[in-house]
Scaffold this active site. Structure first.
Site, PDB file in Angstrom:
ATOM      1  N   ASP A   1       0.835  -1.213   0.000  1.00 33.30           N
ATOM      2  CA  ASP A   1       0.000   0.000   0.000  1.00 33.30           C
ATOM      3  C   ASP A   1       0.866   1.257   0.000  1.00 33.30           C
ATOM      4  O   ASP A   1       0.505   2.273  -0.600  1.00 33.30           O
ATOM      5  CB  ASP A   1      -1.025  -0.005   1.135  1.00 33.30           C
TER       6      ASP A   1
ATOM      7  N   THR B   1      -9.332   4.137   6.344  1.00 31.21           N
ATOM      8  CA  THR B   1      -8.684   3.261   5.355  1.00 31.21           C
ATOM      9  C   THR B   1      -9.461   1.965   5.162  1.00 31.21           C
ATOM     10  O   THR B   1      -9.416   1.377   4.088  1.00 31.21           O
ATOM     11  CB  THR B   1      -7.219   2.948   5.730  1.00 31.21           C
TER      12      THR B   1
ATOM     13  N   LEU C   1      -6.755  -0.046   1.159  1.00 28.32           N
ATOM     14  CA  LEU C   1      -5.558   0.642   0.658  1.00 28.32           C
ATOM     15  C   LEU C   1      -5.236   1.780   1.623  1.00 28.32           C
ATOM     16  O   LEU C   1      -5.626   2.920   1.417  1.00 28.32           O
ATOM     17  CB  LEU C   1      -5.816   1.192  -0.741  1.00 28.32           C
ATOM     18  N   HIS C   2      -4.507   1.428   2.676  1.00 26.34           N
ATOM     19  CA  HIS C   2      -4.272   2.396   3.762  1.00 26.34           C
ATOM     20  C   HIS C   2      -3.501   3.641   3.299  1.00 26.34           C
ATOM     21  O   HIS C   2      -4.012   4.761   3.340  1.00 26.34           O
ATOM     22  CB  HIS C   2      -3.458   1.732   4.879  1.00 26.34           C
ATOM     23  N   ASP C   3      -2.262   3.423   2.899  1.00 27.81           N
ATOM     24  CA  ASP C   3      -1.356   4.564   2.700  1.00 27.81           C
ATOM     25  C   ASP C   3      -1.742   5.507   1.553  1.00 27.81           C
ATOM     26  O   ASP C   3      -1.487   6.711   1.650  1.00 27.81           O
ATOM     27  CB  ASP C   3       0.080   4.062   2.511  1.00 27.81           C
TER      28      ASP C   3
END
Ligand SMILES: [Ca+2]
Length: 313
Positions: A15, A196, A242-244
């Site tokens: 990510d 997120t 998709l955290h980042d």
């Protein structure tokens, strides 16, 4: 609109890779001054390598990638190969990087860059444990007031935790570093699990990456394929969060996100809740707000932006 100058501090991580690609695909809005690697998802040697693999994938070997801290301030490193695979970037088969690491420690790059640029013109984007940022603050307190903003992925309030029942990985790995950053007085925007976990790569969204046909789109589809196994099994969700990339998407289209300006404190003492981000979402204390804590995202808008930008690489 002039492009916003940023330093990406990262522990790739599939990510993280997508977050970096989104930034590099958006030069009108974002100027990446450099990337600093930190130990987190996998050890430093691998995060420093993976950051360069991602730059080469984007055709941007001109971006300086510096290796930073190899362990948290006061604790042994905890890694997350169970999520990201042995390399940290499992999924696509990508060549080893040819570009060398830039000379100098990542922490010194952060300090020197903030001192060289005009005050209030550089944003820090931490996507991993906050070790490099906190170390820079300790080594050079003068840089703190020169930072425009910190936009970071970390923490959780309503979603509580992923690495422990009450803590999100990035904050739990180096809670002392997070404590220093959240007490620094720098304006902070937080992308916690609360948001997120709403940015899920469903099958149609993954298919859209793959359908781009280009090297980058296929690599991203393969990364999220890999990443997804873990989250589907763990959460039973319809796709991997998709955290980042929420961090870099916020820099491009902040209107996709909403949250509250609240006080956030970091638990550093309790073994039970170590690294918990105690966010005063309901305003029940008189503690001073220190962060914009994001709670919601227009997920369709987010994925439309991501797909459109990745197509440019
Ligand atoms: Ca990360």
């Amino acid at each position: 609109m002039t492009a916003r100058k940023i330093i990406i501090d990262t522990d790739p991580g599939q990510d993280d890779a997508v977050a970096i690609l989104l930034a590099l695909a958006s030069p009108d809005e974002i100027e990446v001054l450099g990337i600093t690697a930190v130990a987190g998802n996998v050890p430093l040697e691998l995060t420093a390598k993976n950051a360069r693999i991602v730059c080469e994938l984007a055709g941007r070997t001109d971006i300086p990638v510096h290796a930073g801290c190899d362990r948290p301030l006061k604790r042994p490193l905890i890694t997350a190969e169970h999520v990201h695979g042995k390399t940290g970037l499992d999924g696509p088969v990508l060549p080893d990087p040819q570009m060398p690491l830039a000379e100098g420690h990542g922490v010194d790059f952060i300090i020197d860059t903030l001192r060289a640029q005009d005050p209030g013109t550089v944003t820090l984007c931490p996507l991993g444990p906050l070790t490099n940022i906190a170390t820079a603050f300790q080594k050079a307190p003068d840089i703190v007031e020169r930072i425009q903003e910190i936009v970071l992925m970390g923490g959780a309030y309503f979603e509580v935790g992923n690495i422990t029942p009450t803590a999100e990985f990035n904050i739990h790995v180096d809670p002392e570093a997070a404590d220093i950053v959240f007490k620094s007085g720098v304006p902070i925007v937080v992308m916690p699990l609360d948001v997120t976990h709403k940015a899920l790569v469903t099958k149609p969204r993954n298919d859209a990456f793959r359908a781009l046909g280009a090297k980058v789109g296929i690599a991203v589809a393969e990364m999220t394929d890999f990443f997804e196994r873990f989250d589907k099994e763990k959460y039973g969700s319809e796709g991997a969060p998709l955290h980042d990339p929420c961090v870099t998407a916020y820099l491009i289209r902040p209107e996709l996100f909403s949250g509250r300006h609240v006080n956030v404190e970091i638990e550093t003492q309790s073994d039970l809740t170590l690294g918990m981000t105690v966010a005063d979402w309901w305003g029940v204390t008189d503690r001073k707000p220190n962060a914009l804590f994001i709670g919601d995202v227009d997920a369709d808008g987010f994925f439309a932006l991501l797909t459109e930008r990745l197509a440019r690489l």
